[in-house]
Design a protein around this motif. Sequence first.
Motif, mmCIF file in Angstrom:
data_model
loop_
_atom_site.group_PDB
_atom_site.id
_atom_site.type_symbol
_atom_site.label_atom_id
_atom_site.label_comp_id
_atom_site.label_asym_id
_atom_site.label_seq_id
_atom_site.Cartn_x
_atom_site.Cartn_y
_atom_site.Cartn_z
ATOM 1 N N ARG A 129 0.838 -1.211 0.000
ATOM 2 C CA ARG A 129 0.000 0.000 0.000
ATOM 3 C C ARG A 129 0.867 1.253 0.000
ATOM 4 N NH1 ARG A 129 -3.391 1.301 5.251
ATOM 5 N NH2 ARG A 129 -1.274 1.919 5.856
ATOM 6 N N TRP A 146 2.633 2.526 -3.661
ATOM 7 C CA TRP A 146 1.797 2.676 -4.851
ATOM 8 C C TRP A 146 2.379 3.702 -5.835
ATOM 9 C CZ3 TRP A 146 -0.381 7.331 -6.206
ATOM 10 C CH2 TRP A 146 -0.392 8.332 -5.219
ATOM 11 N N THR A 163 3.092 2.986 -9.740
ATOM 12 C CA THR A 163 2.521 3.829 -10.799
ATOM 13 C C THR A 163 3.584 4.246 -11.804
ATOM 14 O OG1 THR A 163 0.870 4.668 -9.244
ATOM 15 C CG2 THR A 163 1.225 5.930 -11.262
ATOM 16 N N MET A 170 -3.680 0.330 -12.590
ATOM 17 C CA MET A 170 -3.691 0.878 -11.232
ATOM 18 C C MET A 170 -5.003 0.549 -10.519
ATOM 19 S SD MET A 170 -0.803 1.976 -10.551
ATOM 20 C CE MET A 170 -1.304 2.523 -8.919
ATOM 21 N N ALA A 171 -6.110 0.475 -11.296
ATOM 22 C CA ALA A 171 -7.374 0.059 -10.696
ATOM 23 C C ALA A 171 -7.282 -1.389 -10.207
ATOM 24 C CB ALA A 171 -8.511 0.212 -11.715
ATOM 25 N N TYR A 220 -4.511 -2.821 -9.286
ATOM 26 C CA TYR A 220 -3.649 -2.762 -8.098
ATOM 27 C C TYR A 220 -4.451 -2.309 -6.881
ATOM 28 C CZ TYR A 220 0.570 -1.900 -5.344
ATOM 29 O OH TYR A 220 1.544 -1.944 -4.374
ATOM 30 N N ALA A 221 -5.343 -1.330 -7.078
ATOM 31 C CA ALA A 221 -6.186 -0.870 -5.972
ATOM 32 C C ALA A 221 -7.135 -1.988 -5.527
ATOM 33 C CB ALA A 221 -6.975 0.359 -6.400
ATOM 34 N N THR A 222 -7.628 -2.776 -6.495
ATOM 35 C CA THR A 222 -8.469 -3.924 -6.137
ATOM 36 C C THR A 222 -7.696 -4.915 -5.289
ATOM 37 O OG1 THR A 222 -9.715 -3.656 -8.196
ATOM 38 C CG2 THR A 222 -9.885 -5.786 -7.080
ATOM 39 N N ILE A 258 -5.193 -4.221 -3.337
ATOM 40 C CA ILE A 258 -5.045 -3.624 -1.999
ATOM 41 C C ILE A 258 -6.320 -3.827 -1.183
ATOM 42 C CG2 ILE A 258 -4.772 -1.433 -0.776
ATOM 43 C CD1 ILE A 258 -2.175 -2.412 -1.927
ATOM 44 N N ALA A 259 -7.479 -3.642 -1.839
ATOM 45 C CA ALA A 259 -8.752 -3.821 -1.125
ATOM 46 C C ALA A 259 -8.934 -5.278 -0.685
ATOM 47 C CB ALA A 259 -9.906 -3.383 -2.030
#
Length: 729
Positions: free
Chosen positions: A666, A669, A673, A699-700, A702-704, A706-707
């Motif tokens: 996290r 990031w 990027t 990146m979306a 990657y954010a998924t 992380i979630a």
Amino acid sequence: MSSALDEDTRQTLDAGRETAGAMLRSAQKDLQKVFIVFLIGFLGTFYALQLWVWEFLKNVTRAQMEASTAQDVRFIAQTPFDVILLQGKISIVAGIIVALPIFVYFSRDALKARGMWPQSPVKPWKLALIGLMAAVLFFAGLVYGYSLFFPLMFKFLANNAISVGFSPRYSIVKWAQFIFLLTLSFGFAAQMPLAITGLSYSGIVKYETFRDKWRHAVVLIFVFGAFFSPPDPFTQIMWAVPLLVLYAASLYLAKVVVTAKRGSQQIDLGRTVRSQWNIVLGFAILFGGATNAFYSYGGLDYVNWALAYLNSTYRVVPLGQQLPYPAETTILIYSAAAGAVGLLLGLFYGIYRDIEATAGPQVRGQTGDPAAIDLTELDAAGVRAAPPEAFTGLTEEEAMGYASAAIDDGDNAKAQAILDRFDEAEESREEEPEEGNSVPGVDDDVGDRASRASGTLLEGLTDGERDEDDIGGYYKDVAFIVDSLRSRSFILVGWFMVVLAGTFAWLYSGGIGTIFDGFLAQMPAAFDIEQVNVITLHPVEALIFEVKFSTLIAAIATLPLLAFFAWPALRERNFVRGHRSVIFGWAAVLLGGLLGGLYLGYVYIAPTVISYLAADALAANVVISYQITDFFWLIFFTTAGIGILADIPVLMVLLNTVGLSYRRMRGRWREVTVAILTIAALFTPADIITMFMVTIPLMAAYATGIAVLFVLTLGGRRDLAPAPGTSDA
């Protein structure tokens, strides 16, 4: 900005500005003449392009194509101003090139005042001879390119595009830039004899350097040809062989002029002809007789047979059609011309023999001064027996150069002897000012000195800190991991090249057409695919896409092997934990995700997206001509891209199971990027919108990831595996 430049750079820039200003002031009264010359070059080139050059270049492009292929090749303008702006740009460059010598001549007073003009008078006939030789060589390069290489190359490129269903619609800007780039490359490559001879004679680059580095020259020629010619062996040989012949001829000419200079001998043509008449005449008879025998005994038939065997449609026309004379007269003319060439070559060889015979040992620098000994002529025993003066004046770069040359020749003993004698000379120089001033325990080996210097520099940069969050800590970690891969680099590079070559060969031999046809079969039945045309705007656009796609596939295929070999080092630096055998399970899971996403995109997502976009365009009553790179990258992103997006969260979960914490992923990031932006810039079409269209979904994903990890790790309070070093699991 100037504060960012060192003193030497600022002084160089200031001197350059002063010189340019002085040249302008010196030529001020003659600038009108310079402008007139520029205007003549500009207008002449502009109207030549408009009235003759474009049609000539089109004819060259289609010269070897079959009628059906030539009809499919079209030249298009993408904007209303393409043609006139292109003509203007080319004409401006041509005008500047024509006017530049005149400007330099009129500003010679300013150059003389700064010592940038030849002090000794140069005879006009010598300048005219050099200029004539340069022009003849440049023209010879153009004749070869336009008469043989270009027609065969464009035929191959057009057939390659048409065979897989693409339409060659060359943008006049990209096509013209490609042709003029190749034109300059052939013209300047033909200057090789003049350039090598001039550099060797002036001493800027020693003749021995060109002679000893011939292997490097061969590799560079083939690498250069790989960038500027199609990948079929026949075309690359057509590119490389003339350059290799030119390089060999250049070495010979350089040896002649350097031998003449070092021997301080005047060339006496009369003496050479009298003393070497048999050699000169033998060359003339040999060349003339060989040419006569070639044409008289069916040499043209064998050449045409070889071209047919290589699947080339190019044929050498019969003798009676080459010149407006009967075949027997044409043979006599060609034989006489070849005999004249042989006469000149024999004369050159005779001159060289005369000079070398009269110059004697002085040519090789072996007489008198021990410092003039040529180390390239000695073996290992000779290097160790040579007097110390031969090494006293050497710099470290020169010694390493001699050693590298010996290693290239396979003589490691000689390389070691040169370095040992150089180190002895260095020690002697250090002891001369003050005896006994040596530092105990310090080895003077060149490699050790470099190692100590780099270590000291590193300590200065990192202040000796090893914390993982500073630059020094990261550098040491990366250096340790890279060093652990050094012994496996051959396997990694070999596997990468095998995958790249295999993928490229498949695409090149029709695989790209298979992908295209298979994709069209998935389109909705109501969609009229005949109205969608895929075009190539650049002659080598299809090949460039194939290389990029193959490189991407090879990189993906190499990553598991790279991770497997780097795992022990990563574990030792506390990045991961567990045995590296988990890589096999990872590869299976990630491959499953990739194939699942690929199937989903290939069957459902990509056809839906592309048919919608095309239908929307057709509804607007426009002609659809998709550029091959944009169309195929869209297919890739909507098929394999779906699998890659699905694999990113899966990979993040797998990394967490071996100790890469949720908090670290996290917190990094920003670095992720930047890395994704860099990859997108390298492997996607060259526009910012496409780069961000690739970066944002990644990146979306990657954010998924992380979630997902936030849920699995209870907000980072308990990772799926403890960080390395915190548990003895």
